[in-house]
Design a protein around this motif. Sequence first.
Motif, short mmCIF file in Angstrom:
data_model
loop_
_atom_site.label_atom_id
_atom_site.label_comp_id
_atom_site.label_asym_id
_atom_site.label_seq_id
_atom_site.Cartn_x
_atom_site.Cartn_y
_atom_site.Cartn_z
N ALA A 143 5.23 -26.82 -30.41
CA ALA A 143 5.55 -27.00 -29.06
C ALA A 143 7.66 -27.01 -29.72
N LEU A 144 8.41 -27.06 -30.00
CA LEU A 144 8.96 -27.52 -31.23
C LEU A 144 9.59 -25.70 -30.68
N LYS A 145 9.11 -25.40 -31.42
CA LYS A 145 9.08 -24.12 -31.82
C LYS A 145 9.65 -23.09 -30.01
N LEU A 146 8.86 -23.46 -29.69
CA LEU A 146 8.67 -22.88 -27.84
C LEU A 146 9.62 -23.27 -27.38
N LYS A 147 10.09 -24.66 -27.22
CA LYS A 147 10.91 -25.10 -26.65
C LYS A 147 11.95 -24.00 -27.20
N HIS A 148 12.83 -23.83 -28.35
CA HIS A 148 14.48 -23.11 -28.52
C HIS A 148 13.50 -21.58 -28.56
N ALA A 149 12.69 -20.67 -28.19
CA ALA A 149 12.62 -19.44 -27.62
C ALA A 149 13.70 -19.12 -27.31
N ASP A 150 13.85 -17.53 -27.13
CA ASP A 150 14.26 -16.93 -26.39
C ASP A 150 14.17 -16.79 -25.00
N ASP A 151 14.32 -16.53 -23.71
CA ASP A 151 14.11 -17.26 -22.48
C ASP A 151 13.78 -15.55 -22.06
N GLY A 152 14.47 -15.01 -22.23
CA GLY A 152 13.87 -12.98 -21.91
C GLY A 152 12.54 -13.34 -22.43
N TRP A 153 12.41 -13.28 -23.82
CA TRP A 153 10.91 -13.48 -24.32
C TRP A 153 9.96 -13.52 -23.49
N VAL A 154 10.42 -14.74 -23.38
CA VAL A 154 9.62 -15.39 -22.94
C VAL A 154 8.84 -15.34 -21.44
N ARG A 155 10.15 -14.95 -20.90
CA ARG A 155 10.07 -14.61 -19.48
C ARG A 155 9.31 -13.01 -18.79
N ARG A 156 8.93 -12.07 -20.59
CA ARG A 156 8.86 -11.19 -20.26
C ARG A 156 6.91 -11.14 -20.98
N ARG A 157 6.52 -12.19 -21.52
CA ARG A 157 6.22 -12.28 -22.56
C ARG A 157 4.90 -13.20 -21.58
N LEU A 158 5.18 -14.72 -20.89
CA LEU A 158 4.56 -14.90 -20.59
C LEU A 158 4.49 -16.10 -19.16
N THR A 159 5.57 -14.65 -18.24
CA THR A 159 5.60 -14.80 -16.79
C THR A 159 6.27 -16.09 -16.67
N ILE A 160 6.90 -15.87 -15.51
CA ILE A 160 8.11 -16.97 -15.01
C ILE A 160 7.30 -18.90 -14.73
N GLN A 161 6.08 -18.24 -14.98
CA GLN A 161 5.18 -19.32 -15.18
C GLN A 161 5.27 -20.08 -16.49
N GLY A 162 5.50 -19.37 -17.77
CA GLY A 162 6.01 -19.50 -18.88
C GLY A 162 7.08 -20.18 -19.58
N LEU A 163 7.91 -19.52 -18.84
CA LEU A 163 9.37 -19.63 -18.21
C LEU A 163 9.71 -21.23 -17.80
N ARG A 164 8.89 -21.64 -16.96
CA ARG A 164 9.14 -22.72 -16.29
C ARG A 164 8.31 -23.71 -17.59
N THR A 165 7.48 -23.52 -17.80
CA THR A 165 6.60 -24.67 -19.19
C THR A 165 7.72 -24.89 -20.29
N VAL A 166 8.36 -23.36 -20.85
CA VAL A 166 9.87 -23.72 -22.14
C VAL A 166 10.75 -24.24 -21.29
N MET A 167 11.11 -25.03 -20.30
CA MET A 167 12.24 -25.40 -19.11
C MET A 167 11.89 -27.06 -19.49
N GLU A 168 10.25 -26.98 -19.09
CA GLU A 168 10.34 -28.26 -18.73
C GLU A 168 9.99 -29.50 -20.17
N LEU A 169 9.54 -28.39 -21.09
CA LEU A 169 9.68 -28.97 -22.63
C LEU A 169 10.98 -29.02 -22.99
N ARG A 170 12.06 -28.42 -22.70
CA ARG A 170 13.99 -28.84 -22.30
C ARG A 170 14.23 -30.10 -21.54
N GLY A 171 12.96 -31.30 -20.78
CA GLY A 171 13.30 -31.69 -20.11
C GLY A 171 14.62 -31.69 -18.76
N ILE A 172 13.97 -30.38 -18.66
CA ILE A 172 14.33 -30.28 -16.80
C ILE A 172 13.08 -29.53 -16.58
#
Length: 446
Positions: A224-253
């Motif tokens: 989870a720590l690695k995913l938290k610090h992953a690149d936004d654009g990469w996450v957006r492309r590979r995991l769709t907008i849902q995945g980007l939301r998950t990453v933001m949530e891991l960052r406390g947003i």
Amino acid sequence: MGPMFISGEWLPVSFISSRVSQTRVALVDCNNFYVSCERVFDPSLAHRPVVVLSNNDGCIIARSEEAKQLGICMGTPFFECRAHIRQHGVQVFSSNYALYGDMSARVMEILQQFSSRMEVYSIDEAFLDCARGSRENHEVWAAQMRARVLRCTGIPVSIGIASTKTLAKIAARIAKKRPERGGVCILDSCEDCELLLGAIAVEDIWGIGRRYAAMLRRSGIATALKLKHADDGWVRRRLTIQGLRTVMELRGIDCIGLQDMPAPARGIRSSRSFGTPVEDLAHLREALVEYISIAAAKLRSKGLSASAMQVFITTGRHGAGPQYNNAATLTLPTPGDYTPDLIRHGLNVLNRLYRPGYRYRKIGVLFTGLQTACERQLDLFEDSPAADERKKCFMGAVDAINARWGRGTVSFAVPVGAGRGWRMRRRFMSGRYTTCWSELPMVKAC
DNA sequence: TCTGGGGTCCTAGGACCC
DNA sequence: TCTGGGGTCCTAGGACCC
């Protein structure tokens, strides 16, 4: 404040507001819920391995801690581990949704006393808005909640508290895995959070399933720590907008927010696998009529009408023999909730779908295009108001009888000869202890 | 020889959840 | 012999419109 534009997508208002207000959300999760329900009514099950099976006694869907320690995995087909289960004297139950549903309602009623805003997320989980306060306040609040649920229902729960729902899910998981924390885990300070996230496997994050987890691991992201610090654009492309939301949530947003007003249903489905495979149309018709009746009753209970229905049949993905999966959708002439009309249309669709010579394993119906009575577009040529009223009275009476005496007390018949071998297997059912007079638990005086 | 651009709506399929 | 059921959301592609 409007939504905010970030990384090419709009995120909800809460994206901004949360940064300022530092809200806290709690996830209350019932431990091994179905097993816990069975244990409430049979104390001899305590400290023993227990599992609960899916419909049709197909797979393992709940396990006690003792069963987990025996290496029995979630989702394993029952027939594959039957020998193992017998060898260790594991107690087996068929799923008893009348009991679990009622126990869930009791748990939720108690939780409601602890927060002004609550989202019932599933049969065994709820998100609660935490009032403002210190960490110590939240610890006391959560401990009281656990104690009251246990005392009033007999169900043990774990509680996770954090700034977002995704982090609260992780916190609840930690609370469950580490009993020394007393069933409560609060994730707040940054250092604490990073340390714990480093120990969470990527597949254990809410929103990351098997496929995404495999892809992330191949890309070197395993925690989870690695995913938290992953690149936004990469996450957006590979995991769709849902995945980007998950990453933001891991960052406390906070990007998901508490849905304390349940969203209107988008589809209502009823389907079952058959106890034994079915080949002839007559039995398929009989099963379809039953599932349409169940789904239509659900429509009426929510005050909805369906504007389209989909019927699907399948031979199943497993096993030998020729396979056939098909579905057909029909837009109804007028949106409705009247069971006989829906049955008539459904049987017509089934006639188009059916091919002889296959061993069918499952049939079902899905109602979509759901609308409330006030949204409904009237049809110039539809029934007169009096006829409409008669239909409503008739279905109201059927629903009332079935609610009082049990589902299927009054049902719609189709001509069929043979027995009902297609009905699902439920060989290990416990009683409907809380919802059926004749099945109340008995206490023997010594 | 040469045949637009921009929009909406719907559906199927794929991912996820409990 | 035997592998659940009921949901959600997102995306891509096709039909259709002006």
